[in-house]
Design an enzyme around this catalytic site. Structure first.
Site, PDB file in Angstrom:
ATOM      1  N   ARG A  18       0.821  -1.216   0.000  1.00  0.00           N
ATOM      2  CA  ARG A  18       0.000   0.000   0.000  1.00  0.00           C
ATOM      3  C   ARG A  18       0.850   1.260   0.000  1.00  0.00           C
ATOM      4  O   ARG A  18       0.447   2.298  -0.496  1.00  0.00           O
ATOM      5  CB  ARG A  18      -0.941   0.006   1.209  1.00  0.00           C
ATOM      6  CG  ARG A  18      -1.886  -1.188   1.278  1.00  0.00           C
ATOM      7  CD  ARG A  18      -2.644  -1.427  -0.032  1.00  0.00           C
ATOM      8  NE  ARG A  18      -3.632  -2.482   0.101  1.00  0.00           N
ATOM      9  CZ  ARG A  18      -3.422  -3.769  -0.156  1.00  0.00           C
ATOM     10  NH1 ARG A  18      -2.238  -4.181  -0.569  1.00  0.00           N
ATOM     11  NH2 ARG A  18      -4.380  -4.657   0.010  1.00  0.00           N
ATOM     12  N   GLU A 139      19.704  19.908  26.358  1.00  0.00           N
ATOM     13  CA  GLU A 139      21.130  19.586  26.384  1.00  0.00           C
ATOM     14  C   GLU A 139      21.462  18.520  25.329  1.00  0.00           C
ATOM     15  O   GLU A 139      22.403  18.672  24.548  1.00  0.00           O
ATOM     16  CB  GLU A 139      21.509  19.086  27.778  1.00  0.00           C
ATOM     17  CG  GLU A 139      22.994  18.876  27.914  1.00  0.00           C
ATOM     18  CD  GLU A 139      23.374  18.474  29.332  1.00  0.00           C
ATOM     19  OE1 GLU A 139      22.637  18.827  30.268  1.00  0.00           O
ATOM     20  OE2 GLU A 139      24.389  17.804  29.472  1.00  0.00           O
ATOM     21  N   CYS A 177      19.840  25.865  11.816  1.00  0.00           N
ATOM     22  CA  CYS A 177      19.988  24.760  12.758  1.00  0.00           C
ATOM     23  C   CYS A 177      19.235  25.093  14.051  1.00  0.00           C
ATOM     24  O   CYS A 177      18.659  26.176  14.187  1.00  0.00           O
ATOM     25  CB  CYS A 177      21.468  24.458  13.017  1.00  0.00           C
ATOM     26  SG  CYS A 177      22.269  25.594  14.161  1.00  0.00           S
ATOM     27  N   CYS A 193       6.916  17.264  30.790  1.00  0.00           N
ATOM     28  CA  CYS A 193       5.819  16.314  30.913  1.00  0.00           C
ATOM     29  C   CYS A 193       5.531  16.000  32.372  1.00  0.00           C
ATOM     30  O   CYS A 193       4.443  15.561  32.728  1.00  0.00           O
ATOM     31  CB  CYS A 193       6.145  15.036  30.161  1.00  0.00           C
ATOM     32  SG  CYS A 193       6.424  15.340  28.419  1.00  0.00           S
ATOM     33  N   CYS A 251      25.474  32.367  13.955  1.00  0.00           N
ATOM     34  CA  CYS A 251      25.061  31.235  14.795  1.00  0.00           C
ATOM     35  C   CYS A 251      26.308  30.543  15.378  1.00  0.00           C
ATOM     36  O   CYS A 251      27.276  30.293  14.653  1.00  0.00           O
ATOM     37  CB  CYS A 251      24.253  30.241  13.966  1.00  0.00           C
ATOM     38  SG  CYS A 251      23.990  28.670  14.798  1.00  0.00           S
TER      39      CYS A 251
END
Ligand SMILES: [Zn+2]
Length: 347
Positions: A18, A139, A177, A193, A251
């Site tokens: 599929r 981090e 980035c 969370c 950057c």
């Protein structure tokens, strides 16, 4: 564990038929997927959903890197794990690989129970075509970004908290980035969370979007990849898209090429895991679980399987991995965790 010999061979044409019918993938795209090597860094909720989609889609090699083990509070959203994994504290990378083998034994899945750090990142990501973000912290994301920019490996940032999800495609040299868009980690109180909760639907949404972008990249449809920072709140029905534009000249990472996270600057040996626990990972010492279990028996409840040793010493719960890394629950005080580790495992 299932026995691979008992798996009924499935013709590739049937399994992926599929998806091959979808003309933008086609037979050629499917063959590219089979040759693709993808790493998923972090296999919690987002990582689970990414791994589920891409393994079913037929990505030839999935390397899953995760430092944690399955707990009951994961089951609401971390779709590759079951109650048995939680009761046995199976490392997430191992549990994910086992589950994937049940529905697609034709691809290679490499579980790595490890914290992604500067000293192992080359070994874990060096031969990878695309890196996917299943982490829960900036981090590790900055570390991945440094590695990706330095070595020109594309990666896809994805995050979800509460009902909110956000994602960005990063194609080094062509698009901004992570450090272009977010020069510094979010300051102040960061919703996680653990504090804001999380809806499994927000996770699945961001994983679906990121997995689709991954498919586009892997089949060679780069021009179709989204060039924006996309955010979506599934509860408020709010969708926002900010054009990513060009890489930022000054950057730190892609402009000045100062890869401070890759150099390991400022990285503590002890890190908080974002919940009531501390991780100790500076000790590289092979642990003999059977020997340690008998030594710890007089001091609390202890049990182990082939992957982890758990030691309950009220009010603390220590989970030890074979390489000496430990997660100590019940404190956020690194000094307390260090002293427990020194007392029971060794200094
Ligand atoms: Zn940049």
């Amino acid at each position: 564990m299932h026995d691979p010999k008992k798996v009924i061979p499935v013709e590739l044409d049937d399994r992926y038929s599929r998806q091959v019918l979808f003309p933008q993938v086609g037979r050629e795209g499917q063959q590219k997927l089979e040759k693709a090597r993808v790493a998923i860094v972090g296999c919690g909720a987002t990582g689970s959903a990414l791994a589920l989609l891409l393994s079913r889609a037929g990505v030839g090699l999935l390397r899953i890197v995760d430092r944690d083990y399955v707990e009951p509070s994961n089951l609401q959203r971390q779709s590759l794990f079951d109650e048995h994994d939680a009761s046995e504290s199976v490392p997430k990378a191992v549990a994910a690989a086992r589950q994937i083998a049940r529905f697609n034994s034709q691809i290679a899945v490499e579980p790595h129970v490890a914290d992604l750090i500067p000293s192992n990142i080359q070994a874990l990501l060096g031969d990878i075509d695309l890196i996917l973000d299943g982490t829960d912290n900036f981090e590790t994301r900055y570390l991945v970004n440094d590695f990706a920019v330095k070595n020109s490996v594309p990666w896809i940032y994805a995050a979800a908290v509460g009902s909110y999800a956000v994602t960005l495609n990063i194609l080094p040299g062509a698009t901004p980035c992570l450090a272009c868009v977010f020069p510094d980690p979010p300051r102040g109180t960061i919703e996680t969370c653990e504090t804001a909760g999380i809806l499994n639907s927000a996770v699945n949404l961001v994983a679906s979007i990121a997995a689709t972008e991954a498919l586009k990249f892997l089949v060679g449809a780069r021009a179709k990849m989204r060039a924006s920072l996309l955010s979506w709140d599934v509860w408020e029905n709010e969708r926002a898209e900010v054009a990513a534009g060009r890489p930022r000249e000054n950057c730190r990472a892609c402009g000045q090429r100062q890869f401070v996270y890759l150099a390991g600057e400022g990285r503590p040996h002890i890190t908080l895991c974002g919940r009531n626990s501390v991780q100790i990972h500076e000790r590289q010492r092979p642990i003999d679980f059977a020997e340690l279990e008998s030594r710890l028996q007089p001091h609390g409840t202890v049990r182990h399987n082939e992957f982890v040793l758990k030691f309950w010493h009220d009010p603390f719960e220590m989970t030890l991995f074979p390489d000496g890394r430990a997660i100590i629950k019940g404190t956020t005080d690194t000094a307390v965790a260090r002293s427990l580790y020194a007392r029971y495992i060794g200094s």
